[in-house]
Each structure stands twice: as structure tokens, then as C-alpha cells.
Design a protein around this motif. Structure first.
Motif, mmCIF file in Angstrom:
data_model
loop_
_atom_site.group_PDB
_atom_site.id
_atom_site.type_symbol
_atom_site.label_atom_id
_atom_site.label_comp_id
_atom_site.label_asym_id
_atom_site.label_seq_id
_atom_site.Cartn_x
_atom_site.Cartn_y
_atom_site.Cartn_z
ATOM 1 N N CYS A 226 31.200 25.804 1.286
ATOM 2 C CA CYS A 226 30.463 26.933 1.869
ATOM 3 C C CYS A 226 30.861 27.066 3.341
ATOM 4 N N HIS A 227 31.132 28.265 3.769
ATOM 5 C CA HIS A 227 31.574 28.477 5.153
ATOM 6 C C HIS A 227 30.430 28.400 6.143
ATOM 7 N N TYR A 228 29.256 28.171 5.661
ATOM 8 C CA TYR A 228 28.084 28.047 6.547
ATOM 9 C C TYR A 228 27.428 26.684 6.294
ATOM 10 N N CYS B 290 29.743 35.910 -2.558
ATOM 11 C CA CYS B 290 29.876 35.597 -1.121
ATOM 12 C C CYS B 290 31.249 36.033 -0.639
ATOM 13 N N TRP C 271 33.470 34.767 1.334
ATOM 14 C CA TRP C 271 34.596 33.871 1.588
ATOM 15 C C TRP C 271 35.250 33.296 0.339
ATOM 16 N N ASN D 296 24.849 27.073 0.780
ATOM 17 C CA ASN D 296 24.807 27.288 -0.678
ATOM 18 C C ASN D 296 23.911 26.269 -1.396
ATOM 19 N N MET E 100 27.694 37.843 3.078
ATOM 20 C CA MET E 100 28.562 36.888 3.778
ATOM 21 C C MET E 100 28.516 35.523 3.098
ATOM 22 N N CYS E 101 27.323 35.142 2.640
ATOM 23 C CA CYS E 101 27.162 33.841 1.975
ATOM 24 C C CYS E 101 26.204 34.030 0.808
ATOM 25 N N SER E 102 26.337 33.170 -0.202
ATOM 26 C CA SER E 102 25.394 33.271 -1.329
ATOM 27 C C SER E 102 23.974 32.980 -0.842
ATOM 28 N N GLY F 128 29.017 31.880 -5.440
ATOM 29 C CA GLY F 128 29.344 31.467 -4.069
ATOM 30 C C GLY F 128 30.405 30.381 -4.089
ATOM 31 N N CYS F 129 30.565 29.750 -2.941
ATOM 32 C CA CYS F 129 31.584 28.702 -2.816
ATOM 33 C C CYS F 129 31.102 27.411 -3.477
HETATM 34 FE FE1 FES Z 1 30.354 31.140 0.073
HETATM 35 FE FE2 FES Z 1 28.269 30.187 1.568
HETATM 36 S S1 FES Z 1 30.065 31.146 2.218
HETATM 37 S S2 FES Z 1 28.482 30.265 -0.563
#
Ligand code: FES
Length: 610
Positions: free
Chosen positions: A523-525, A464, A466, A529, A492-494, A517-518
Motif C-alpha cells: 500500500c502506498h500509504y 486504488c 497505485w 489497506n 487514491m487508496c482502498s 487495493g494493493c
Molecule cells: Fe493501494 Fe493503499 S494505495 S491500497
């Protein structure tokens, strides 16, 4: 508060509660329940004639029950608007036979018992969430005897006693005999910084609040003996260390150790504290006429309601999670929603004011241009392909997708609310969603390119943007060595990584695949995740059923600061890769082809240009 009340562009809705919120940045719809005050705001001059005749006496919440108020009252002396209010729960009513005395006493005739609650509907562009905090309730800490010993108070109770407008007009008195105490002991970190009892975090304000109280006590009662029991004193703000020094110079004794128990002398009602002094390593006994528990803060219960309404995220401490701790400390993950004050964590007044100003400025910056710029990485639904299953609407962390199965209308993505995580596209069983700039075709092309030559020697890593990708960057910048055969595919995200991408990688000959991922909560969303986690577990189950080793697909949460961890995970991936034989890879290809994986509807890599 008075300034806000007078400002021509600010409408204060007091005694009101937000009951519903929907919409998206620039177009939020808010429902507010404005409770009936029973007193006409503009007419009441707060003369107090009504209070004199009200027969109902109840504890005053503002003075934490240390004084009483009437059923018609002003919540606190500086309340805005400066008008009285009737406590509907306590008031006897307006029938003359029962009561109605306030109505008779009010010469301006501003008491109206026929007033009813109003529901207001507001359209707003941005929202600032300022939910405040509650103070920790020390009744659970039985060793301090807060409910048994009358002379054990909380810091909030002392605050009211010491206030000139408080229940004792600023006289600090013991509740047992109303005498001024000769000695006062403060116990710090009550309900804070404890992993077992109370909250694990520091409540930020208690040390300085205690130091301020000790200075006030010494100023009013120079002969009073004041002691502070502490773990460590956190006086890190501007001028705070100076205040701490002044407190010590004024004769306040700081003792490093938290008392294990408070006992009461039944004769004198004095208190005995037993403490292990960690500075001298001695078990000590101290006496005090009054003990003040410096209670910490915790998030109020109602935060959950607002959280659900606005799709906000909470951090493990229970406060709201900011979009980014360093770069967007007042923004929430939901565009157009900002935080002020203690909504995002315990703060003192100065920090709260700073954050509120920043939140207001951020909101203005967003709204002033009159137009909203959105990133081009939003999702788009193909109405022809959409089967109206509703899955995309369910997984979207921002409630940005409207699906009306009943009306038979295909899903529709609101580009202003969509943040581009790609979870909808990854979960859509009909492949009806295109993630602009991260299309299926583009990602498939990267998978194919990664495994074009010597696939057995390659390790595709879905990372991901971020956290994991930044973690890889950190490892590179820090010159940390890791196997050179790993190939990063950035999303952008996992949450964007669909099942088909994993199957595609295996069917192209990948020995192992890593999805990273985060960490949960980072998680930035919001919680996208969590869908990654569920999806990977689903793939592992399928792999098991198909006779493939699930460990060939790895899932790791790696933060941007974990460069070392990234390098270690890569090392482990290489060890796993070395354990996969060419026969196993060939067998995998056959199994996946027989199972029809990746799904037939998956777009081919040639769409990459799209
Ligand atoms: Fe990293 Fe969603 S932004 S897992």
C-alpha cells in the motif's frame, strides 16, 4: 568519515542515540541522548598515555573479540573524533583509592569523570535514516560447530585477521595453535537464501567478499589450498566477474554444494567437511585447517524503534520499505524521510555510497526552495461537524491529524504531513472530513452514474490508484479480454472506500461490488489497506446480520503488474453477478432502506461539484 567530521556544515554527534522524533517534513523535532564520553573531545590528542595505565582488560568489539582493549580506548583506529572514550560499564571509577590512573597519566587533563549525559533537542527539516545491518549469528547452525570448533570462523573474523591493523597484524592464523593454516574452506550463504534457517533473501555482499578474501589469501600465501563451497556465485557488479575469474585462475577451487556437516579431528584440530557436490552428483569429503562461514546480514533490532518514531514501513525481509522500488528507491512513505545504506536492504559499499548521495540530494531538493509543495488531495476537517471522537487520528498512517479530546478541540489535519489516502474520511463516523478531489459527493456521483441504467448488469469496482487501477490499465494495454460491464471508480487508496459507498452501491441495485487495493506491504500509504481489510470484514458481518449474502461484496488485492489476475478477477465477478437474481436485488434495497443504510448523514451526490 574524516571528511564529514571536518565539513563546516556537518555536525557529527557520536556516541549518541535518537530517543524521540516527532513532527513532519520541514518541522521534525528530534531528541538525542549524547552519552558522556568522560574525555574532552577537543583536548584529547589520542597520545595513548591513559591506555598504558588502565588496568581493565575486556574483549575488543571492533576485532570481534579476537583482541582486547582497555576501559579507556579508541573504538577503532580511524574513529572520528580522534579522541579516547571511557567505557562506563567497565571503568573502575575515578576515586584514587579504586583507580583514577588515567586521570593521573593524562598530561593535558582532558579526562573528566563529572561529565554527564546530555539531552539535545534538534529541529530539522528532513531526515536520512541509515541504520546499517547486523551480521548473522551462526551459532544456531549446529552442524557447522561454530561454538565447538575453534578453527571455524565467520567472514567478519577472517576480515579482522587478514587486516594489517587487526589482532594478528595481517597474519592469518588458526585460533587453536596460532599456526598459518595450509588449507582454508569457505562456506557461502550461511544464514542467507534459506526459507527454513536464517533469512530467505540474498545478503548481496558475501560472494564478492569471499572472492576478495580468496585473492588476498592467495597473494599472501600462494601455497595455501583454498576451496569455496557455494550454491551459485553472484558476481554481477562492474568488474566483479573479472575478480571471480582471477580467483579461479589463482588456483581457488569452487565446489558447487553446501557442506551438511563439519567435524573436527581431535588430534590435528583439522576440519572434515561432508558435501553433496551437485556438479558431479557425488558425496565428497574435504579437509581444511580452517573453515570460514560467509555469514549474511540482517536488520538490526533497533530498527523497530526508529520505525515507530517516524511511522516507517518494513518489507517482509525486515528492512525498511521504500516509497517506490523503481521511482523512489531512497524515499520513505513518510514525506521528508529518506534511506541510505543498508536501512532499506543489504548493500555493498559502492551501492551504499550511491544511495547516500541520492538521499542527500533528495533531501536538499526538498529543502532548498524554502517552501513545500503539497498535493491538493489532502483531507480537511469541518470543525463544526467534528465530534472529537479521535478515530481519524488513530487511523491516519502518517500521524497527520491532531486530536485533543481533553481540550475539546476539533481534529486538525496537517496538510504538510497528509498524503491523501482518505482513510480518515472513510472512518469518520460524523462525516466531518472532506477529501479534496475525492469528496463523498464526487464518489457518490460516480456510483450513481455507474448504476443509472441497467444496474443489474453492472459491476462497480472500487480500485486504488497505485495498484489495482494500474493493474486494470495493464490488462487493457496487454489486450487481455474481460467482461465489459465492469465500471471502475478510482480512489487514491482502498482505505478511502467508506462503508457508505458500499451500501450506496447495493441500495442503487448493484448485484455485486468489488473493492480492490494493493497487496499487504505494498500500500502506498503505509498500512492504510489494513484498515480497508478491517472495514470490509465489518461490512461482511453486517451483511450477514441483515440477511444479505456477504460474497456479493468481494475484496481483492491486485498489484500493478497483475493484469492477468485483474482480468481473471473480473471474470469471476461476472460469474458472481450472473448468480444474483432481480428478486435478491429488490430485497436488498428494502432491507437497506429499513436499516437506514447508507447513513443518513452521508452527503448526497449533488455535492459532487465540491
Ligand atoms: Fe493501494 Fe493503499 S494505495 S491500497
Amino acid at each position: 568519515m574524516a571528511d564529514a567530521g571536518r565539513h563546516p556544515n556537518i555536525t557529527l554527534l557520536t556516541n549518541s542515540q535518537v530517543t524521540a522524533a516527532s513532527g513532519y517534513v520541514g518541522n521534525f523535532n528530534i531528541k538525542v541522548l549524547k552519552k558522556a564520553r568522560m574525555v574532552v573531545e577537543g583536548q584529547c590528542t589520542a597520545c595513548g598515555d591513559c591506555v598504558k595505565v588502565c588496568p581493565v582488560v575486556v574483549p575488543d568489539e571492533f576485532n570481534v573479540g579476537l583482541s582486547s582493549r582497555r576501559a579507556i580506548y579508541q573504538p577503532f583506529p580511524q574513529a572520528v573524533p580522534s579522541a579516547y572514550i571511557i567505557d562506563g560499564q567497565q571503568c573502575l571509577g575515578h576515586e584514587p583509592i579504586v583507580c583514577g590512573k588515567c586521570m593521573e597519566a593524562c598530561q593535558k587533563k582532558c579526562i573528566d569523570f563529572n561529565m554527564s549525559d546530555e539531552e539535545l533537542e534538534l529541529k530539522v527539516g528532513t531526515i536520512v535514516v541509515a541504520t546499517g545491518v547486523d551480521v548473522y549469528d551462526p551459532t544456531v547452525l549446529d552442524e557447522y560447530g561454530y561454538t565447538r570448533h575453534e578453527n571455524v570462523l565467520t567472514s567478519l573474523e577472517l576480515e579482522r585477521l587478514i587486516s594489517s591493523g587487526g589482532p594478528s597484524q595481517g597474519q592469518v592464523i588458526r585460533l587453536s595453535d596460532r599456526a598459518v593454516p595450509q588449507s582454508v574452506a569457505f562456506i557461502q550463504c550461511v544464514g542467507s537464501r534459506s526459507l527454513k534457517r536464517g533469512n530467505p533473501y540474498c545478503s548481496n555482499i558475501c560472494c564478492m567478499n569471499t572472492i576478495k578474501s580468496t585473492l588476498m589469501l592467495k597473494e599472501h600465501y600462494p601455497e595455501m589450498e583454498v576451496k569455496v563451497f557455494y550454491i551459485d556465485i553472484r558476481a554481477f557488479g562492474k568488474g566483479f566477474e573479472d575478480l571471480f575469474r582471477r580467483s579461479k585462475a589463482a588456483g581457488v577451487r569452487y565446489i558447487r554444494g553446501i557442506p551438511g556437516e563439519i567435524q573436527e579431528d581431535p588430534q590435528t584440530r583439522g576440519l572434515v567437511l561432508t558435501v553433496d557436490n551437485t556438479a558431479t552428483n557425488a558425496l565428497e569429503t574435504h579437509r581444511a585447517d580452517m573453515v570460514v562461514l560467509a555469514v549474511g546480514m540482517h536488520p538490526p533490532e533497533q530498527m523497530k524503534v526508529i520505525q515507530e518514531m517516524l511511522a516507517l514501513q518494513k518489507s517482509p525481509d525486515g528492512f525498511y520499505l521504500e516509497a517506490h522500488p523503481k521511482l523512489q528507491p531512497v524515499d520513505s512513505a513518510t514525506r521528508g524521510v529518506f534511506f541510505a545504506g543498508c536501512a532499506e536492504g543489504p548493500k555493498d559499499i559502492k551501492e551504499s555510497v550511491t544511495q547516500a548521495s541520492a538521499a542527500a540530494a533528495r533531501a536538499m531538493r526538498l529543502m532548498t526552495p524554502g517552501k513545500l509543495r503539497v498535493e491538493a488531495i489532502t483531507a480537511e476537517v469541518d470543525p463544526e461537524t467534528c465530534t472529537i471522537c479521535g478515530i481519524c487520528g488513530k487511523v491516519c498512517p502518517y500521524q497527520a491529524i491532531a486530536v485533543k479530546a481533553k481540550g475539546g478541540k476539533p481534529a486538525f489535519v496537517n496538510a504538510a504531513a497528509c498524503m491523501g489516502c482518505g482513510t480518515c474520511a472513510a472512518e469518520c463516523p460524523a462525516h466531518a472530513i472532506t477529501m479534496h478531489h475525492f469528496t463523498d459527493g464526487q464518489i457518490n456521483a460516480q456510483i450513481d452514474a455507474t448504476l443509472e441504467d441497467d444496474p443489474q448488469g453492472r459491476i462497480p469496482i472500487f480500485a486504488c490508484n497505485w495498484c489495482s487501477y494500474a493493474g486494470a490499465d495493464f490488462a487493457g494495454v496487454a489486450r487481455l479480454p474481460y467482461p465489459p460491464n465492469t465500471r471502475l471508480i478510482r480512489t487514491m487508496c482502498s482505505g478511502r472506500v467508506s462503508e457508505d459507498f458500499i451500501w450506496r452501491a447495493f441500495s442503487q441495485g448493484a448485484p455485486v461490488v468489488l473493492l480492490s487495493g494493493c497487496h499487504f506491504g505494498d500500500c502506498h500509504y503505509i498500512n492504510a489497506n489494513h484498515w480497508t481489510d478491517k472495514r470490509v470484514k465489518r461490512i461482511w458481518r453486517k451483511m450477514e446480520k441483515l440477511g444479505l449474502r456477504p460474497e456479493r461484496l468481494q475484496l481483492e488485492w491486485i498489484s500493478a503488474a497483475e493484469g492477468m489476475r485483474f482480468a481473471q478477477v473480473m471474470q469471476r465477478m461476472e460469474e458472481l453477478r450472473a448468480g444474483v437474481t432481480p428478486e435478491e436485488i429488490a430485497q436488498t434495497k428494502v432491507i437497506l432502506a429499513q436499516a437506514g443504510l447508507p447513513g443518513e448523514k452521508a452527503p448526497p451526490a449533488k455535492q459532487a461539484a465540491g
